[in-house]
Design a protein around this motif. Structure first.
Motif, PDB file in Angstrom:
ATOM      1  N   ASN A   1       5.359  73.105  36.743  1.00 29.65           N
ATOM      2  CA  ASN A   1       6.478  73.372  35.823  1.00 29.65           C
ATOM      3  C   ASN A   1       6.734  72.206  34.873  1.00 29.65           C
ATOM      4  N   ARG A   2       5.668  71.566  34.440  1.00 31.52           N
ATOM      5  CA  ARG A   2       5.852  70.375  33.590  1.00 31.52           C
ATOM      6  C   ARG A   2       5.991  70.791  32.129  1.00 31.52           C
ATOM      7  N   LYS A   3       7.151  70.475  31.561  1.00 29.75           N
ATOM      8  CA  LYS A   3       7.375  70.820  30.151  1.00 29.75           C
ATOM      9  C   LYS A   3       6.510  69.944  29.264  1.00 29.75           C
ATOM     10  N   GLY A   4       6.012  70.538  28.210  1.00 23.65           N
ATOM     11  CA  GLY A   4       5.246  69.755  27.238  1.00 23.65           C
ATOM     12  C   GLY A   4       3.770  69.633  27.573  1.00 23.65           C
ATOM     13  N   ALA A   5       3.339  70.199  28.700  1.00 23.07           N
ATOM     14  CA  ALA A   5       1.901  70.190  28.977  1.00 23.07           C
ATOM     15  C   ALA A   5       1.207  70.995  27.890  1.00 23.07           C
ATOM     16  N   GLU A   6      -0.065  70.680  27.644  1.00 25.50           N
ATOM     17  CA  GLU A   6      -0.764  71.408  26.593  1.00 25.50           C
ATOM     18  C   GLU A   6      -1.082  72.847  27.044  1.00 25.50           C
ATOM     19  N   ILE A   7      -1.491  72.939  28.312  1.00 24.46           N
ATOM     20  CA  ILE A   7      -1.991  74.237  28.797  1.00 24.46           C
ATOM     21  C   ILE A   7      -1.237  74.661  30.057  1.00 24.46           C
ATOM     22  N   LEU A   8      -0.913  75.950  30.116  1.00 21.56           N
ATOM     23  CA  LEU A   8      -0.373  76.516  31.359  1.00 21.56           C
ATOM     24  C   LEU A   8      -1.513  77.266  32.037  1.00 21.56           C
ATOM     25  N   PHE A   9      -1.757  76.938  33.304  1.00 18.98           N
ATOM     26  CA  PHE A   9      -2.829  77.627  34.017  1.00 18.98           C
ATOM     27  C   PHE A   9      -2.233  78.675  34.957  1.00 18.98           C
ATOM     28  N   ILE A  10      -2.673  79.892  34.806  1.00 18.43           N
ATOM     29  CA  ILE A  10      -2.165  80.989  35.651  1.00 18.43           C
ATOM     30  C   ILE A  10      -3.332  81.710  36.321  1.00 18.43           C
TER      31      ILE A  10
ATOM     32  N   LEU B   1      -7.782  67.275  32.018  1.00 22.56           N
ATOM     33  CA  LEU B   1      -7.066  68.290  31.228  1.00 22.56           C
ATOM     34  C   LEU B   1      -5.549  68.108  31.324  1.00 22.56           C
ATOM     35  N   ASP B   2      -4.874  68.295  30.231  1.00 15.62           N
ATOM     36  CA  ASP B   2      -3.411  68.213  30.207  1.00 15.62           C
ATOM     37  C   ASP B   2      -2.850  69.618  30.492  1.00 15.62           C
ATOM     38  N   TYR B   3      -2.701  69.919  31.781  1.00 18.22           N
ATOM     39  CA  TYR B   3      -2.298  71.284  32.145  1.00 18.22           C
ATOM     40  C   TYR B   3      -1.188  71.227  33.186  1.00 18.22           C
ATOM     41  N   THR B   4      -0.544  72.361  33.371  1.00 18.04           N
ATOM     42  CA  THR B   4       0.431  72.439  34.461  1.00 18.04           C
ATOM     43  C   THR B   4       0.352  73.815  35.132  1.00 18.04           C
ATOM     44  N   LEU B   5       0.786  73.833  36.392  1.00 16.27           N
ATOM     45  CA  LEU B   5       0.902  75.100  37.111  1.00 16.27           C
ATOM     46  C   LEU B   5       2.369  75.501  37.082  1.00 16.27           C
ATOM     47  N   SER B   6       2.625  76.786  37.207  1.00 13.86           N
ATOM     48  CA  SER B   6       4.024  77.208  37.267  1.00 13.86           C
ATOM     49  C   SER B   6       4.311  77.826  38.626  1.00 13.86           C
TER      50      SER B   6
ATOM     51  N   LEU C   1      -4.385  79.202  29.980  1.00 16.59           N
ATOM     52  CA  LEU C   1      -5.723  79.377  30.529  1.00 16.59           C
ATOM     53  C   LEU C   1      -5.553  80.248  31.769  1.00 16.59           C
ATOM     54  N   GLY C   2      -6.409  81.249  31.902  1.00 10.65           N
ATOM     55  CA  GLY C   2      -6.243  82.176  33.023  1.00 10.65           C
ATOM     56  C   GLY C   2      -7.418  82.113  33.975  1.00 10.65           C
ATOM     57  N   GLY C   3      -7.143  82.266  35.247  1.00  5.95           N
ATOM     58  CA  GLY C   3      -8.164  82.160  36.283  1.00  5.95           C
ATOM     59  C   GLY C   3      -8.994  83.421  36.450  1.00  5.95           C
ATOM     60  N   GLU C   4      -9.749  83.430  37.528  1.00  6.55           N
ATOM     61  CA  GLU C   4     -10.675  84.533  37.795  1.00  6.55           C
ATOM     62  C   GLU C   4      -9.915  85.711  38.405  1.00  6.55           C
ATOM     63  N   CYS C   5      -9.332  86.499  37.523  1.00  8.86           N
ATOM     64  CA  CYS C   5      -8.587  87.665  37.969  1.00  8.86           C
ATOM     65  C   CYS C   5      -9.185  88.882  37.285  1.00  8.86           C
ATOM     66  N   GLY C   6      -9.053  90.038  37.893  1.00 13.92           N
ATOM     67  CA  GLY C   6      -9.600  91.244  37.280  1.00 13.92           C
ATOM     68  C   GLY C   6      -8.616  91.876  36.324  1.00 13.92           C
ATOM     69  N   HIS C   7      -7.649  92.584  36.899  1.00 15.71           N
ATOM     70  CA  HIS C   7      -6.829  93.423  36.033  1.00 15.71           C
ATOM     71  C   HIS C   7      -5.871  92.633  35.161  1.00 15.71           C
ATOM     72  N   MET C   8      -5.601  91.355  35.511  1.00 14.17           N
ATOM     73  CA  MET C   8      -4.795  90.534  34.603  1.00 14.17           C
ATOM     74  C   MET C   8      -5.409  90.589  33.207  1.00 14.17           C
ATOM     75  N   TRP C   9      -6.746  90.595  33.175  1.00 14.67           N
ATOM     76  CA  TRP C   9      -7.433  90.542  31.881  1.00 14.67           C
ATOM     77  C   TRP C   9      -7.427  91.879  31.170  1.00 14.67           C
ATOM     78  N   ARG C  10      -7.392  92.935  31.950  1.00 16.88           N
ATOM     79  CA  ARG C  10      -7.268  94.255  31.312  1.00 16.88           C
ATOM     80  C   ARG C  10      -5.912  94.332  30.634  1.00 16.88           C
ATOM     81  N   VAL C  11      -4.884  93.868  31.320  1.00 21.26           N
ATOM     82  CA  VAL C  11      -3.541  93.897  30.743  1.00 21.26           C
ATOM     83  C   VAL C  11      -3.508  93.027  29.485  1.00 21.26           C
ATOM     84  N   ILE C  12      -4.077  91.816  29.589  1.00 19.31           N
ATOM     85  CA  ILE C  12      -4.039  90.909  28.438  1.00 19.31           C
ATOM     86  C   ILE C  12      -4.803  91.500  27.252  1.00 19.31           C
ATOM     87  N   ASN C  13      -6.006  92.009  27.519  1.00 22.18           N
ATOM     88  CA  ASN C  13      -6.847  92.464  26.416  1.00 22.18           C
ATOM     89  C   ASN C  13      -6.446  93.791  25.829  1.00 22.18           C
TER      90      ASN C  13
END
Ligand code: SF4
Ligand code: SF4
Lengths: 181, 539
Positions: free
Chosen positions: B244-253, B280-285, B323-335
């Motif tokens: 939950n770091r504010k100002g990170a460049e990337i949120l990884f989900i 990488l300048d990233y954060t998890l939520s 940035l999104g991880g190795e998920c299946g249907h998350m990507w169907r929803v996104i795309n």
């Protein structure tokens, strides 16, 4: 007349009839698909049944079996049919359905002593196949139930272990000294 | 894009037609092992669905509201007006049968009602009767059927025997997507409160707590800490990811399956190691702690709600992109849906790899990049030090997860990554991979234990192809880029090809990844010795 040679000569026909009898257990609309789709990847059920019956036939008519080959051949069909909502007796029923087409080929010679002995032996062999099939069927069902049970158990347990709420005995070895050491 | 058969070729090759017997007359018993258990009331109520109380699909009488026919009729009408695609799919099917034998559930069961054309017909027959002039006048002669309580039972049975994998759509000369028909069928059932708990519970938990299992923020952090301890033991490097770091460049989900169950956890460790190696300048939520979106299997409103949580968190944290991880249907929803539901995500920037400078224009609107695109780009620009021999104990094949392959065309990136981090890679037969990939049999909320039988027969075509490469090349590892796959394959393999394990692609990446300052690695991420000889000499 050697019954084994005679059956080998009619191999293709007998297996075809056997195959038809086995897939008759499926809805009419799918039998054509199981029968006609040759690509084993497009049609794993039909192609596995076909392969299994071929292998099984070759062993069945011999006087000496290769036990491993028999088991593998039966396993192919049983593994599929035990998750296809068949009654247990139907799932192992494919073994019976070879009998009529073999008998048909040999009735003419039934009075010959050698043929009669061969048919008796064949009946005994088929019984033996049924036993193997039943054991494999139970093995498959048990596996399914174990996997069902494991899934519901592991879902949360893995988490609890990870978080250290559960401390399991480490898997070092099976004897107590190993565990204590 | 890979070689998809052309429509003419398809039509020439059609070897199967829809049922000759009238399919309505074929019985379909509701037996244990083919249905999922109904949703619990509390989970339905949280999402503001009707909660019909305790019931079982085996009950003779289902708990339908008095005006259930009116609800379905109105709901159907509303959706026909709202979604042109639904209307088109209802109208244009010529029942050519090209799709009939392409569904893994049909292939594995032989049940004609599992033919995609018949599955869609369950809805279409009601449409014809209720919504077309011919149907209103001619009834069943025009292929129309009356909506009865048995229709509802049949819908529940067969729309929950479809994993919404879209394989059938690849073969339809008209592009009819039966998965979308299933989705509509499930939406209509939802109006009556008929849903399954394996879907509704994750939905409710995700909505309320942030992920499918309802893992609390502090517990999420503790689990990640635990995984970093393992990484330290293997590599000597301690990773401290931020939350939950504010100002990170990337949120990884990523999907929660990656951090609560093996073998997903190894993939999660892989992500963390990769990010550490890159600096990488990233954060998890801890709030958007779920990539999966079981709303996709529920209703478009629910899907929208769950999807918006990720974007709300990205906005709150002020990240540049996701940035999104190795998920299946998350990507169907996104795309396929995110942009019309919640997009464009203009408050973020078009994703740009801080390491290579590559701009991901394909994600210009959603601002969300798939990790295998990201990693493939790194490898292509020579940004990773890799030692593929660390994966030498694995002979790997790749399962194209339905959603990334068919819904977003992600076919070559994962292969490119695998081939750079492993020395032994073998493809399964052509008609079982890429766009024609066979579903794991457990997608769209069907990976519960009560339908284990259904999953095993539906997963047979996939497992059969795996068995082939196991027998031919000695393949012992099935790689995939979907968390449902990673949960579904272990039992599927155990039943059909027990010699084959399951892995995510980033587990393989991390095994091969040479990190600055690491100790000499003696094991892979599973704590298995890297070299067998050494192991023997140790003993
Ligand atoms: S959905 Fe497409 S492929 Fe299937 S029967 Fe209809 S037109 Fe043919
Ligand atoms: S979407 Fe997949 S599961 Fe559903 S009917 Fe089509 S092929 Fe079958």
């Amino acid at each position: 007349m050697n019954p084994e040679t005679l059956l080998s000569q009619k191999r293709k026909k007998i297996i075809n009839q056997w195959f038809d009898a086995v897939i008759a257990a499926y809805p009419d609309d799918s039998t054509q698909f199981f029968k006609k789709t040759a690509d084993p990847f497009a049609n794993p059920v039909g192609s596995t049944i076909e392969r299994s019956l071929n292998e099984l036939f070759d062993e069945l008519i011999k006087s000496e079996w290769d036990q491993e080959a028999v088991k593998n051949a039966i396993d192919g069909i049983i593994r599929i049919q035990s998750v296809q909502e068949f009654q247990p007796s139907d799932a192992i029923g494919f073994i019976f359905s070879i009998k009529p087409s073999i008998r048909k080929r040999l009735t003419k010679y039934e009075n010959e002593k050698a043929v009669k002995a061969y048919l008796d032996a064949l009946d005994a062999n088929i019984e033996q196949l049924l036993r193997i099939a039943f054991d494999l069927y139970m093995e498959c069902r048990q596996k399914v139930f174990l996997m069902r049970a494991n899934q519901s158990r592991d879902r949360v347990r893995q988490l609890l272990i990870k978080k250290g709420y559960i401390e399991e005995i480490p898997e070092k070895g099976n004897n107590l000294e190993d565990i204590i050491a | 894009m890979s070689e998809v058969p052309k429509p003419d070729e398809l039509i020439e090759n059609i070897d199967h037609t829809p049922p000759e017997e009238e399919w309505e007359k074929i019985e379909s018993p509701i037996t244990e092992g083919r249905f999922s258990y109904p949703a619990k009331g509390k989970n339905l109520e949280v999402m503001e669905f009707r909660a019909p109380g305790e019931w079982s699909p085996k009950d003779e009488e289902w708990p339908l509201p008095d005006n259930w026919q009116e609800i379905i009729h109105e709901g159907f009408k509303e959706r026909l007006e709202k979604y042109r695609s639904l209307k088109v799919f209802m109208d244009i099917c010529v029942r050519c049968g090209a799709c009939a034998d392409k569904c893994h559930y049909f292939i594995g069961t032989g049940d004609p009602k599992n033919m995609p054309v018949v599955r869609a017909e369950l809805l279409r027959s009601i449409y014809r009767k209720d919504f077309t002039t011919a149907g209103k006048i001619l009834g069943s002669i025009a292929g129309g059927r009356s909506l009865t309580k048995d229709t509802i039972k049949e819908w529940f049975s067969y729309f929950y025997q479809c994993s919404e994998c879209r394989r059938c759509s690849v073969f339809c000369p008209y592009g009819i997507d039966t998965a979308e028909v299933t989705m509509m069928g499930r939406e209509l059932l939802n109006l009556l409160g008929l849903n399954i708990n394996w879907i509704m519970e994750p939905v409710a938990n995700c909505f309320r707590t942030g992920n499918h299992l309802g893992i609390q923020p502090q517990a999420f952090k503790e689990i990640v800490d635990f995984l970093t301890d393992d990484i330290e033991e293997i590599t000597g490097i301690k990773i401290n990811p931020s939350f939950n770091r504010k100002g990170a460049e990337i949120l990884f989900i990523t999907p929660s399956g990656d951090y609560f169950a093996d073998p997903g956890t190894y993939t999660f460790m892989g992500y963390l190691m990769l990010f550490e190696a890159l600096g990488l300048d990233y954060t998890l939520s801890t709030y958007a702690s779920e990539g999966g979106n079981f709303g996709l299997f529920t209703s478009s409103d629910t899907m929208k709600k769950l999807n918006s949580k990720m974007y709300a968190e990205a906005r709150r944290l002020g990240v540049k992109w996701i940035l999104g991880g190795e998920c299946g249907h998350m990507w169907r929803v996104i795309n396929q849906y995110m942009d019309t539901m919640n997009g464009p995500a203009d408050f973020m920037e078009v994703p740009k790899s801080p390491i290579t400078g590559t701009v991901f224009n394909n994600a210009a609107s959603t601002k969300m990049v798939h990790i295998t695109e990201f990693t493939a780009d790194l490898i292509r620009h020579n940004k990773l030090k890799l030692d593929p021999s660390r994966n030498d104990s694995y002979k790997v094949t790749f399962h194209d997860s339905c959603n990334p392959s068919r819904a977003m065309g992600l076919l070559d990136e994962p292969r490119y990554v695998i081939q750079n981090v492993c020395n032994n890679f073998y493809e399964m037969p052509e008609n079982t991979i890429r766009e024609q990939t066979f579903c794991c049999g457990s997608g769209s909320g069907l990976n519960n234990e009560e339908v284990m039988d259904l999953r095993l027969r539906g997963g047979l075509p996939r497992a059969n192809a795996v068995k082939h490469v196991y027998e031919k090349y000695g393949v012992n590892m099935l790689a995939c880029i979907c968390a449902i796959d990673r949960a579904a394959f272990p039992p599927l393999m155990e039943y059909w090809v027990p010699e084959v394990g399951t892995t995510g692609v980033h587990e393989l990446v991390a095994n091969a990844l040479v990190m600055d300052g690491e100790i000499e690695r003696t094991t892979n991420l599973r704590f298995e010795p890297l070299k067998e000889e050494e192991d023997e000499s140790d003993e």
